[in-house]
Each structure stands twice: as structure tokens, then as C-alpha cells.
Design an enzyme around this catalytic site. Structure first.
Site, PDB file in Angstrom:
ATOM      1  N   GLU A  22       0.835  -1.217   0.000  1.00 21.62           N
ATOM      2  CA  GLU A  22       0.000   0.000   0.000  1.00 21.62           C
ATOM      3  C   GLU A  22       0.868   1.264   0.000  1.00 21.62           C
ATOM      4  O   GLU A  22       2.041   1.242   0.372  1.00 21.62           O
ATOM      5  CB  GLU A  22      -0.937   0.009   1.206  1.00 21.62           C
ATOM      6  CG  GLU A  22      -0.185  -0.011   2.530  1.00 21.62           C
ATOM      7  CD  GLU A  22      -0.847   0.803   3.613  1.00 21.62           C
ATOM      8  OE1 GLU A  22      -1.266   1.939   3.323  1.00 21.62           O
ATOM      9  OE2 GLU A  22      -0.913   0.304   4.744  1.00 21.62           O
ATOM     10  N   LYS A  83      -4.938  11.098   0.849  1.00 14.11           N
ATOM     11  CA  LYS A  83      -5.172   9.748   1.387  1.00 14.11           C
ATOM     12  C   LYS A  83      -6.464   9.220   0.771  1.00 14.11           C
ATOM     13  O   LYS A  83      -7.509   9.862   0.872  1.00 14.11           O
ATOM     14  CB  LYS A  83      -5.288   9.833   2.917  1.00 14.11           C
ATOM     15  CG  LYS A  83      -5.630   8.514   3.605  1.00 14.11           C
ATOM     16  CD  LYS A  83      -5.537   8.650   5.121  1.00 14.11           C
ATOM     17  CE  LYS A  83      -6.179   7.496   5.866  1.00 14.11           C
ATOM     18  NZ  LYS A  83      -6.082   7.622   7.330  1.00 14.11           N
ATOM     19  N   VAL A 103      -5.336   0.406   3.185  1.00 13.22           N
ATOM     20  CA  VAL A 103      -5.602  -1.027   3.036  1.00 13.22           C
ATOM     21  C   VAL A 103      -6.922  -1.230   2.288  1.00 13.22           C
ATOM     22  O   VAL A 103      -7.012  -2.040   1.356  1.00 13.22           O
ATOM     23  CB  VAL A 103      -5.645  -1.710   4.421  1.00 13.22           C
ATOM     24  CG1 VAL A 103      -6.175  -3.138   4.315  1.00 13.22           C
ATOM     25  CG2 VAL A 103      -4.252  -1.700   5.058  1.00 13.22           C
ATOM     26  N   ASP A 133     -15.597   5.853  15.305  1.00 13.77           N
ATOM     27  CA  ASP A 133     -14.717   5.901  14.136  1.00 13.77           C
ATOM     28  C   ASP A 133     -14.276   4.473  13.839  1.00 13.77           C
ATOM     29  O   ASP A 133     -13.649   3.838  14.686  1.00 13.77           O
ATOM     30  CB  ASP A 133     -13.505   6.799  14.450  1.00 13.77           C
ATOM     31  CG  ASP A 133     -12.597   7.018  13.241  1.00 13.77           C
ATOM     32  OD1 ASP A 133     -12.768   6.343  12.218  1.00 13.77           O
ATOM     33  OD2 ASP A 133     -11.709   7.886  13.346  1.00 13.77           O
ATOM     34  N   SER A 135     -12.589   2.023  10.703  1.00 11.83           N
ATOM     35  CA  SER A 135     -11.932   2.057   9.393  1.00 11.83           C
ATOM     36  C   SER A 135     -12.689   1.243   8.358  1.00 11.83           C
ATOM     37  O   SER A 135     -13.208   0.155   8.642  1.00 11.83           O
ATOM     38  CB  SER A 135     -10.518   1.509   9.518  1.00 11.83           C
ATOM     39  OG  SER A 135      -9.907   1.448   8.247  1.00 11.83           O
ATOM     40  N   ALA A 136     -12.695   1.760   7.116  1.00 11.35           N
ATOM     41  CA  ALA A 136     -13.264   1.017   5.986  1.00 11.35           C
ATOM     42  C   ALA A 136     -12.435  -0.225   5.680  1.00 11.35           C
ATOM     43  O   ALA A 136     -12.894  -1.106   4.946  1.00 11.35           O
ATOM     44  CB  ALA A 136     -13.339   1.915   4.759  1.00 11.35           C
ATOM     45  N   ASP A 137     -11.232  -0.317   6.249  1.00  7.63           N
ATOM     46  CA  ASP A 137     -10.421  -1.531   6.039  1.00  7.63           C
ATOM     47  C   ASP A 137     -11.209  -2.782   6.423  1.00  7.63           C
ATOM     48  O   ASP A 137     -11.107  -3.816   5.765  1.00  7.63           O
ATOM     49  CB  ASP A 137      -9.146  -1.490   6.900  1.00  7.63           C
ATOM     50  CG  ASP A 137      -8.147  -0.430   6.445  1.00  7.63           C
ATOM     51  OD1 ASP A 137      -8.413   0.269   5.455  1.00  7.63           O
ATOM     52  OD2 ASP A 137      -7.097  -0.303   7.117  1.00  7.63           O
ATOM     53  N   LYS A 154      -3.238  -1.406  14.333  1.00  6.57           N
ATOM     54  CA  LYS A 154      -2.464  -0.406  15.047  1.00  6.57           C
ATOM     55  C   LYS A 154      -2.887  -0.333  16.507  1.00  6.57           C
ATOM     56  O   LYS A 154      -4.071  -0.345  16.827  1.00  6.57           O
ATOM     57  CB  LYS A 154      -2.661   0.954  14.371  1.00  6.57           C
ATOM     58  CG  LYS A 154      -1.903   1.048  13.075  1.00  6.57           C
ATOM     59  CD  LYS A 154      -2.415   2.162  12.232  1.00  6.57           C
ATOM     60  CE  LYS A 154      -3.810   1.830  11.707  1.00  6.57           C
ATOM     61  NZ  LYS A 154      -4.367   2.900  10.900  1.00  6.57           N
TER      62      LYS A 154
HETATM   63  N1  PSU Z   1      -0.531   1.648   9.574  1.00  2.91           N
HETATM   64  C1  PSU Z   1       0.503   2.496   9.734  1.00  2.91           C
HETATM   65  N2  PSU Z   1       0.461   3.673   9.104  1.00  2.91           N
HETATM   66  C2  PSU Z   1      -0.569   4.011   8.285  1.00  2.91           C
HETATM   67  C3  PSU Z   1      -1.643   3.120   8.104  1.00  2.91           C
HETATM   68  C4  PSU Z   1      -1.573   1.945   8.782  1.00  2.91           C
HETATM   69  O1  PSU Z   1       1.439   2.228  10.470  1.00  2.91           O
HETATM   70  O2  PSU Z   1      -0.533   5.091   7.712  1.00  2.91           O
HETATM   71  C5  PSU Z   1      -2.763   3.476   7.169  1.00  2.91           C
HETATM   72  C6  PSU Z   1      -3.154   2.246   6.366  1.00  2.91           C
HETATM   73  O3  PSU Z   1      -3.166   2.629   5.015  1.00  2.91           O
HETATM   74  C7  PSU Z   1      -4.549   1.924   6.854  1.00  2.91           C
HETATM   75  C8  PSU Z   1      -5.052   3.299   7.175  1.00  2.91           C
HETATM   76  O4  PSU Z   1      -5.309   1.260   5.885  1.00  2.91           O
HETATM   77  O5  PSU Z   1      -3.943   3.884   7.847  1.00  2.91           O
HETATM   78  C9  PSU Z   1      -6.320   3.311   8.016  1.00  2.91           C
HETATM   79  O6  PSU Z   1      -6.804   4.610   8.025  1.00  2.91           O
HETATM   80  P1  PSU Z   1      -8.298   4.901   8.525  1.00  2.91           P
HETATM   81  O7  PSU Z   1      -8.281   4.521   9.985  1.00  2.91           O
HETATM   82  O8  PSU Z   1      -8.503   6.371   8.301  1.00  2.91           O
HETATM   83  O9  PSU Z   1      -9.199   4.004   7.726  1.00  2.91           O
HETATM   84 MN    MN Z   2     -12.040   6.709  10.227  1.00  2.00          MN
END
Ligand code: PSU
Ligand code: MN
Length: 300
Positions: A22, A83, A103, A133, A135-137, A154
Site C-alpha cells: 500500500e 489519502k 488497506v 470511528d 476504518s473502511a479496512d 495499530k
Molecule cells: N498503519 C501504519 N500507518 C498508516 C496506516 C496503517 O502504520 O498510515 C494506514 C493504512 O493505510 C490503513 C489506514 O489502511 O492507515 C487506516 O486509516 P483509517 O483509519 O482512516 O481508515
Molecule cells: Mn475513520
């Protein structure tokens, strides 16, 4: 609709292992110049295992598997790179933008290709709330028949809630040589995975069974960060709590939350979190390559 650079197209045609990487971790997750080191080490890890890396991004509106050297430079300098999560893909395409894919968006892109394995650092998940909140992941993992290799979610997240969501969504969580869900910067979370695998061939066998059953969920393969560089989970937890309680946290919105918290942990650990981050990205890329090789039957 998806552009494959020639090296990636050739590798897929010849049945060689290809590993997607990614780009959001390069353009948003890690600071300059650590992002360059991450790109270099992940690339070397995949090639060292006999695979071909495919950094995934939207390049001037074109969803791409593999970047040219100039394009990668643009993403590492991160000027005007937004992003892009799954819901942002069509917008980035229609507007001709440069977008670094999370992701979720990387899964959406590789789903349109024959690339079956994808390596990242940590997936997004359920944040510690309030405010709500998620994630869409997680949703993309639930509907994309591919393999994602990571060091868990994380540690800035609510890990028990994230694992519960993965269970509800039917995503197998395979601990690679570990019975525990790793916590990204830390090897332990005290939370169990749904199964373990000791070799890439076992992961490949689970993948084949999952697909024969007609399942569409991703397999989430988790492996702890290299122990020598892993952090004490309490230290990370304290840094995250302090960052969430800081007055500036109230001004951070939506997709800015992940980069904000990662930067706070880096400051609190005097850069040790960055060393762990780089090492785990490299290790995950190597494991993803071994799994991709097992799937195509070309173990070096
Ligand atoms: N893990 C990291 N750094 C990052 C991410 C994950 O150490 O920048 C990114 C990945 O691309 C993950 C995204 O899919 O953060 C999730 O963001 P959000 O919570 O906004 O969906
Ligand atoms: Mn989010």
C-alpha cells in the site's frame, strides 16, 4: 481501468509471486525520510524472496499496480498526494488526482487483478471511542477474496473491538507462528487469533479451502514485529492516551486521526516506534512473498 506496470504484468503472466504494497503508509503514515527507507526495504524484501513488488496507488487518476521510479518519488515527496480509502477511489479517478491508497482502497484495486497477496504494517480498525470511528479496512476485508499480511491492527485502536468486528464479518485471523493477535508496535495483545499457521504452505492451504468454500472474505495473516525492536504495550498505550487527551486532539478529524496518533507515539518513544515500524513492514513484505510463492508453487 487498472494499470499494471510491465514488470508486474510480466510476473503475473509468468506465474511468479507478486506482492501488493500500500502507499498510504508511505505518503501519510511515516514521516520523511523514513518513508523512503520503508519503500526501499519492502521492495528489497519482496525481491529477496523471488517476488515482484507492486506499490498500489492512484496516479493522476489511474489506479495502478506498480509505480515508475518518478511516480514513487512524487509519492515519497507527498506533495498534493491525498489519502484515498475505498470511498475516495472513484473521486480520485474522476478528478485525475494522485492518491495514496489505504488497506481498504488497495484491496479494492487488487480485487480487479490477479494479485492475491498484499503486505502492510497494520490494518485500520475500530478506534477507541468516543467519537465513533471505524476504518473502511474492515468492510473491505470482509468482501475481498485476497490475503493481507500485517502486524495486527495499530495499537492506537480498540483491539478487542476490532477483533470482534473481524469475527462478525467472517474474516479468518491467522496467527503466523503466534497464538496471539500482535499489537503492531508490540508482540503481544493477550488476544487470541482464530487459527495459527507454522508455514506459508499452511496459509496457502487455508486460502485454497476458503475459496473452494466460496468464501469472499480476505484471510488476515498476522505476525508480530521483530522482537528486538518491539515496544512495551504499556508505553504505547500511555502515549496514545496522552495524545487523545491533548487539547489538539479535538481538532483532528476523520482520516487525520491515524497519522496524528502515529506521530504522537513516535515523539513519546523518541523514534523507537519508527524503527519498529520499518522493521515490521520489511518482515511483513518478506512473509507475504513466501505466501505468494506458496500459492503459485514456486518456493525458492
Ligand atoms: N498503519 C501504519 N500507518 C498508516 C496506516 C496503517 O502504520 O498510515 C494506514 C493504512 O493505510 C490503513 C489506514 O489502511 O492507515 C487506516 O486509516 P483509517 O483509519 O482512516 O481508515
Ligand atoms: Mn475513520
Amino acid at each position: 481501468m487498472i494499470r499494471l506496470i510491465p514488470e508486474v504484468a510480466d510476473a503475473l503472466r509468468d506465474g511468479r509471486p507478486v506482492v501488493a504494497l500500500e502507499s498510504s503508509v508511505l505518503a501519510q503514515g511515516l514521516p520523511i525520510p523514513a518513508n523512503r527507507e520503508a519503500a526501499r526495504r519492502m521492495d528489497a524484501a519482496v525481491r529477496g524472496g523471488g517476488g515482484v513488488p507492486a506499490v498500489t496507488a492512484v496516479v493522476a487518476g489511474i489506479p495502478s499496480l506498480g509505480l515508475t521510479a518518478e511516480e514513487l518519488e512524487r509519492f515519497l515527496r507527498r506533495e498534493g498526494i491525498r489519502k484515498v480509502s475505498s470511498r475516495d477511489l472513484a473521486v480520485a479517478v474522476a478528478q485525475g488526482s494522485d492518491g495514496a491508497t489505504t488497506v481498504a482502497a488497495t484491496l479494492a484495486i487488487i480485487a480487479r487483478s490477479d494479485v492475491r497477496v498484499f503486505a502492510t504494517g497494520g490494518i485500520g480498525g475500530v478506534h477507541r471511542s468516543p467519537p465513533f470511528d471505524e476504518s473502511a479496512d474492515l468492510v473491505e476485508l470482509a468482501r475481498t477474496p485476497r490475503i493481507v499480511v500485517c502486524a495486527g491492527a495499530k495499537s492506537i485502536l480498540d483491539l478487542p473491538a476490532t477483533l470482534e468486528r473481524l469475527e462478525t464479518l467472517g474474516v479468518p485471523v491467522i496467527g503466523y507462528r503466534t497464538p496471539e493477535f500482535p499489537a503492531f508496535f508490540s508482540t503481544t495483545s493477550s488476544l487470541p487469533v482464530s487459527a495459527t499457521a507454522e508455514t506459508p504452505e499452511v496459509v496457502a492451504a487455508i486460502e485454497r479451502a476458503h475459496r473452494r468454500l466460496g468464501r469472499r472474505e480476505a484471510l488476515l495473516v498476522v505476525t508480530p514485529p521483530p522482537p528486538a525492536l518491539a515496544l512495551d504495550p504499556r508505553e504505547v498505550d500511555e502515549a496514545v492516551r496522552a495524545a487523545l487527551a491533548a487539547p489538539e486532539a479535538a481538532r483532528v478529524r476523520g482520516s487525520g486521526m491515524t497519522p496524528y496518533l502515529l506521530a504522537a507515539v513516535e515523539r513519546a518513544t523518541e523514534g523507537r516506534s519508527r524503527l519498529a515500524n520499518l522493521a515490521l513492514l520489511e518482515a511483513n513484505a518478506a512473509l507475504a512473498t513466501a505466501i505468494a510463492a506458496a500459492l503459485v508453487g514456486t518456493i525458492p
